[in-house]
Design a protein around this motif. Structure first.
Motif, PDB file in Angstrom:
ATOM      1  N   GLN A 257       0.825  -1.206   0.000  1.00 41.37           N
ATOM      2  CA  GLN A 257       0.000   0.000   0.000  1.00 41.37           C
ATOM      3  C   GLN A 257       0.863   1.261   0.000  1.00 41.37           C
ATOM      4  O   GLN A 257       0.391   2.334  -0.328  1.00 41.37           O
ATOM      5  CB  GLN A 257      -0.926   0.023   1.221  1.00 41.37           C
ATOM      6  N   ARG A 258       2.126   1.121   0.370  1.00 38.96           N
ATOM      7  CA  ARG A 258       3.032   2.269   0.448  1.00 38.96           C
ATOM      8  C   ARG A 258       3.800   2.515  -0.844  1.00 38.96           C
ATOM      9  O   ARG A 258       4.691   3.349  -0.871  1.00 38.96           O
ATOM     10  CB  ARG A 258       4.007   2.058   1.602  1.00 38.96           C
ATOM     11  N   ASN A 259       3.467   1.783  -1.902  1.00 42.51           N
ATOM     12  CA  ASN A 259       4.111   2.035  -3.195  1.00 42.51           C
ATOM     13  C   ASN A 259       3.846   3.472  -3.591  1.00 42.51           C
ATOM     14  O   ASN A 259       2.756   3.968  -3.320  1.00 42.51           O
ATOM     15  CB  ASN A 259       3.575   1.060  -4.248  1.00 42.51           C
ATOM     16  N   PRO A 260       4.761   4.201  -4.150  1.00 39.44           N
ATOM     17  CA  PRO A 260       6.000   3.767  -4.772  1.00 39.44           C
ATOM     18  C   PRO A 260       7.194   3.706  -3.818  1.00 39.44           C
ATOM     19  O   PRO A 260       8.303   3.430  -4.258  1.00 39.44           O
ATOM     20  CB  PRO A 260       6.238   4.830  -5.850  1.00 39.44           C
ATOM     21  N   ASN A 261       6.997   3.962  -2.545  1.00 41.13           N
ATOM     22  CA  ASN A 261       8.096   3.908  -1.573  1.00 41.13           C
ATOM     23  C   ASN A 261       7.784   2.904  -0.475  1.00 41.13           C
ATOM     24  O   ASN A 261       7.587   3.278   0.687  1.00 41.13           O
ATOM     25  CB  ASN A 261       8.351   5.298  -0.968  1.00 41.13           C
ATOM     26  N   PRO A 262       7.732   1.613  -0.820  1.00 46.96           N
ATOM     27  CA  PRO A 262       7.389   0.614   0.183  1.00 46.96           C
ATOM     28  C   PRO A 262       8.429   0.567   1.305  1.00 46.96           C
ATOM     29  O   PRO A 262       9.613   0.777   1.074  1.00 46.96           O
ATOM     30  CB  PRO A 262       7.369  -0.700  -0.607  1.00 46.96           C
ATOM     31  N   HIS A 263       7.944   0.322   2.503  1.00 45.26           N
ATOM     32  CA  HIS A 263       8.826   0.238   3.675  1.00 45.26           C
ATOM     33  C   HIS A 263       8.059  -0.405   4.827  1.00 45.26           C
ATOM     34  O   HIS A 263       6.855  -0.633   4.728  1.00 45.26           O
ATOM     35  CB  HIS A 263       9.309   1.632   4.090  1.00 45.26           C
ATOM     36  N   ILE A 264       8.776  -0.689   5.907  1.00 53.30           N
ATOM     37  CA  ILE A 264       8.152  -1.111   7.148  1.00 53.30           C
ATOM     38  C   ILE A 264       8.583  -0.130   8.231  1.00 53.30           C
ATOM     39  O   ILE A 264       9.535   0.621   8.060  1.00 53.30           O
ATOM     40  CB  ILE A 264       8.509  -2.571   7.546  1.00 53.30           C
ATOM     41  N   ASN A 265       7.878  -0.174   9.363  1.00 46.73           N
ATOM     42  CA  ASN A 265       8.258   0.666  10.495  1.00 46.73           C
ATOM     43  C   ASN A 265       8.698  -0.227  11.666  1.00 46.73           C
ATOM     44  O   ASN A 265       8.664  -1.457  11.561  1.00 46.73           O
ATOM     45  CB  ASN A 265       7.112   1.611  10.881  1.00 46.73           C
ATOM     46  N   THR A 266       9.089   0.382  12.745  1.00 45.46           N
ATOM     47  CA  THR A 266       9.611  -0.366  13.894  1.00 45.46           C
ATOM     48  C   THR A 266       8.565  -1.310  14.482  1.00 45.46           C
ATOM     49  O   THR A 266       8.877  -2.453  14.825  1.00 45.46           O
ATOM     50  CB  THR A 266      10.124   0.599  14.980  1.00 45.46           C
ATOM     51  N   THR A 267       7.335  -0.856  14.583  1.00 49.63           N
ATOM     52  CA  THR A 267       6.272  -1.708  15.134  1.00 49.63           C
ATOM     53  C   THR A 267       6.089  -2.950  14.268  1.00 49.63           C
ATOM     54  O   THR A 267       5.964  -4.070  14.787  1.00 49.63           O
ATOM     55  CB  THR A 267       4.951  -0.916  15.237  1.00 49.63           C
ATOM     56  N   GLU A 268       6.087  -2.770  12.962  1.00 50.96           N
ATOM     57  CA  GLU A 268       5.919  -3.903  12.049  1.00 50.96           C
ATOM     58  C   GLU A 268       7.115  -4.841  12.100  1.00 50.96           C
ATOM     59  O   GLU A 268       6.944  -6.067  12.101  1.00 50.96           O
ATOM     60  CB  GLU A 268       5.699  -3.382  10.625  1.00 50.96           C
ATOM     61  N   LEU A 269       8.316  -4.276  12.168  1.00 49.39           N
ATOM     62  CA  LEU A 269       9.514  -5.108  12.276  1.00 49.39           C
ATOM     63  C   LEU A 269       9.504  -5.895  13.588  1.00 49.39           C
ATOM     64  O   LEU A 269       9.834  -7.082  13.608  1.00 49.39           O
ATOM     65  CB  LEU A 269      10.781  -4.255  12.168  1.00 49.39           C
ATOM     66  N   SER A 270       9.094  -5.269  14.673  1.00 52.57           N
ATOM     67  CA  SER A 270       9.021  -5.959  15.967  1.00 52.57           C
ATOM     68  C   SER A 270       8.030  -7.116  15.928  1.00 52.57           C
ATOM     69  O   SER A 270       8.305  -8.201  16.446  1.00 52.57           O
ATOM     70  CB  SER A 270       8.621  -4.980  17.078  1.00 52.57           C
TER      71      SER A 270
ATOM     72  N   VAL B   9      14.460   2.333  10.470  1.00 47.63           N
ATOM     73  CA  VAL B   9      13.801   1.140   9.925  1.00 47.63           C
ATOM     74  C   VAL B   9      13.178   1.470   8.567  1.00 47.63           C
ATOM     75  O   VAL B   9      13.323   0.702   7.605  1.00 47.63           O
ATOM     76  CB  VAL B   9      12.750   0.588  10.910  1.00 47.63           C
ATOM     77  N   LYS B  10      12.522   2.611   8.479  1.00 47.68           N
ATOM     78  CA  LYS B  10      11.903   3.019   7.215  1.00 47.68           C
ATOM     79  C   LYS B  10      12.967   3.181   6.122  1.00 47.68           C
ATOM     80  O   LYS B  10      12.818   2.656   5.017  1.00 47.68           O
ATOM     81  CB  LYS B  10      11.136   4.329   7.392  1.00 47.68           C
ATOM     82  N   SER B  11      14.042   3.872   6.437  1.00 48.75           N
ATOM     83  CA  SER B  11      15.102   4.113   5.464  1.00 48.75           C
ATOM     84  C   SER B  11      15.747   2.809   5.002  1.00 48.75           C
ATOM     85  O   SER B  11      15.920   2.573   3.799  1.00 48.75           O
ATOM     86  CB  SER B  11      16.158   5.044   6.061  1.00 48.75           C
ATOM     87  N   ALA B  12      16.104   1.947   5.950  1.00 49.56           N
ATOM     88  CA  ALA B  12      16.759   0.676   5.610  1.00 49.56           C
ATOM     89  C   ALA B  12      15.841  -0.209   4.770  1.00 49.56           C
ATOM     90  O   ALA B  12      16.280  -0.815   3.787  1.00 49.56           O
ATOM     91  CB  ALA B  12      17.199  -0.052   6.874  1.00 49.56           C
ATOM     92  N   SER B  13      14.570  -0.275   5.150  1.00 48.03           N
ATOM     93  CA  SER B  13      13.655  -1.151   4.403  1.00 48.03           C
ATOM     94  C   SER B  13      13.351  -0.585   3.016  1.00 48.03           C
ATOM     95  O   SER B  13      13.260  -1.352   2.045  1.00 48.03           O
ATOM     96  CB  SER B  13      12.375  -1.420   5.201  1.00 48.03           C
ATOM     97  N   GLU B  14      13.219   0.734   2.891  1.00 45.97           N
ATOM     98  CA  GLU B  14      13.021   1.327   1.561  1.00 45.97           C
ATOM     99  C   GLU B  14      14.193   0.995   0.644  1.00 45.97           C
ATOM    100  O   GLU B  14      14.001   0.590  -0.507  1.00 45.97           O
ATOM    101  CB  GLU B  14      12.888   2.854   1.658  1.00 45.97           C
ATOM    102  N   LYS B  15      15.406   1.178   1.165  1.00 45.40           N
ATOM    103  CA  LYS B  15      16.596   0.878   0.368  1.00 45.40           C
ATOM    104  C   LYS B  15      16.649  -0.604   0.003  1.00 45.40           C
ATOM    105  O   LYS B  15      17.008  -0.963  -1.124  1.00 45.40           O
ATOM    106  CB  LYS B  15      17.864   1.265   1.134  1.00 45.40           C
ATOM    107  N   ALA B  16      16.301  -1.454   0.949  1.00 47.25           N
ATOM    108  CA  ALA B  16      16.331  -2.898   0.702  1.00 47.25           C
ATOM    109  C   ALA B  16      15.337  -3.290  -0.387  1.00 47.25           C
ATOM    110  O   ALA B  16      15.680  -4.019  -1.319  1.00 47.25           O
ATOM    111  CB  ALA B  16      16.039  -3.660   1.994  1.00 47.25           C
ATOM    112  N   PHE B  17      14.104  -2.808  -0.283  1.00 41.55           N
ATOM    113  CA  PHE B  17      13.092  -3.159  -1.277  1.00 41.55           C
ATOM    114  C   PHE B  17      13.473  -2.639  -2.658  1.00 41.55           C
ATOM    115  O   PHE B  17      13.265  -3.319  -3.660  1.00 41.55           O
ATOM    116  CB  PHE B  17      11.715  -2.646  -0.861  1.00 41.55           C
ATOM    117  N   LYS B  18      14.050  -1.454  -2.712  1.00 34.68           N
ATOM    118  CA  LYS B  18      14.468  -0.881  -4.000  1.00 34.68           C
ATOM    119  C   LYS B  18      15.664  -1.620  -4.585  1.00 34.68           C
ATOM    120  O   LYS B  18      15.901  -1.561  -5.788  1.00 34.68           O
ATOM    121  CB  LYS B  18      14.778   0.606  -3.846  1.00 34.68           C
ATOM    122  N   SER B  19      16.426  -2.314  -3.737  1.00 36.41           N
ATOM    123  CA  SER B  19      17.605  -3.052  -4.197  1.00 36.41           C
ATOM    124  C   SER B  19      17.256  -4.361  -4.886  1.00 36.41           C
ATOM    125  O   SER B  19      18.086  -4.936  -5.583  1.00 36.41           O
ATOM    126  CB  SER B  19      18.528  -3.359  -3.014  1.00 36.41           C
ATOM    127  N   LEU B  20      16.052  -4.854  -4.647  1.00 39.29           N
ATOM    128  CA  LEU B  20      15.665  -6.121  -5.265  1.00 39.29           C
ATOM    129  C   LEU B  20      15.628  -5.976  -6.775  1.00 39.29           C
ATOM    130  O   LEU B  20      15.255  -4.919  -7.268  1.00 39.29           O
ATOM    131  CB  LEU B  20      14.304  -6.566  -4.723  1.00 39.29           C
TER     132      LEU B  20
END
Length: 193
Positions: free
Chosen positions: A60-73, A101-112
């Motif tokens: 749902q967060r496209n075009p910048n998909p990410h997760i937050n700390t609560t979701e990661l926990s 968490v948002k920054s790292a996950s955004e970068k990770a998803f974009k790296s795929l």
């Protein structure tokens, strides 16, 4: 042999080498019963969250998909409930700030589809190793990044307890190869690019 939590249950069991698509579909259909048979508190609700809610939230967060700390926990609680409980990991992850968490996950998803880069982007977070990174990536793109579970690692690579990036890449390659070409009695079956 693939089975729930390394335990034999009344549900479908399958050798990794099996190339019959229908048997794999049967095994997948028995997944929820397998999870229920583990009798672990909160696992069913955490598993539903991981498999159904979290992927939807991320997309749902496209075009910048990410997760937050609560979701990661919550993802880490799911992962630890499935396997070995390591409460310090949850403490580390829960203390991360949302922006990291948002920054790292955004970068990770974009790296795929570059799994090396995607995993590396997530493992900068304290408490996130390759196995947890694989769970995050699999929630977003399971067709590209398989979850490095104990059961799947054992089935694909033998009883490996090496949860390094190098081992994850071997694991992912083996699963990608398995998914791309499966004999179903009529040539090959391909369900991917």
């Amino acid at each position: 042999m693939i089975q729930a939590g390394g335990r034999k249950t009344a549900t479908m069991q399958l050798e990794f080498e099996c190339s019959n698509v229908n048997k794999w579909k049967e095994a997948l259909a028995s997944y929820e019963a397998c999870v229920e048979s583990l009798n672990k508190p909160n696992l069913i609700s955490l598993d539903d969250y991981y498999r159904k809610e979290l992927p939807s939230l991320i997309h749902q967060r496209n075009p910048n998909p990410h997760i937050n700390t609560t979701e990661l926990s919550k993802l880490v609680r799911w992962k630890l409930t499935r396997g070995k409980w390591r409460p310090r990991l949850l403490v580390f992850v829960s203390s991360l700030d949302d922006s990291s968490v948002k920054s790292a996950s955004e970068k990770a998803f974009k790296s795929l589809p570059d799994l090396t880069k995607a995993v590396s982007e997530l493992t900068v977070l304290k408490g996130v190793g390759p196995a947890t990174a694989s769970a995050v990536l699999a929630a977003y793109a399971p067709d590209l990044a398989p979850f490095m579970s104990d059961e799947a690692m054992g089935a694909a690579l033998g009883h490996s307890k090496d949860y390094s990036l190098k081992q994850y890449l071997l694991f992912a390659d083996k699963l990608q190869a398995k998914a791309k070409v499966t004999d179903c009695g009529m040539g090959t079956y391909s369900d991917g690019p």
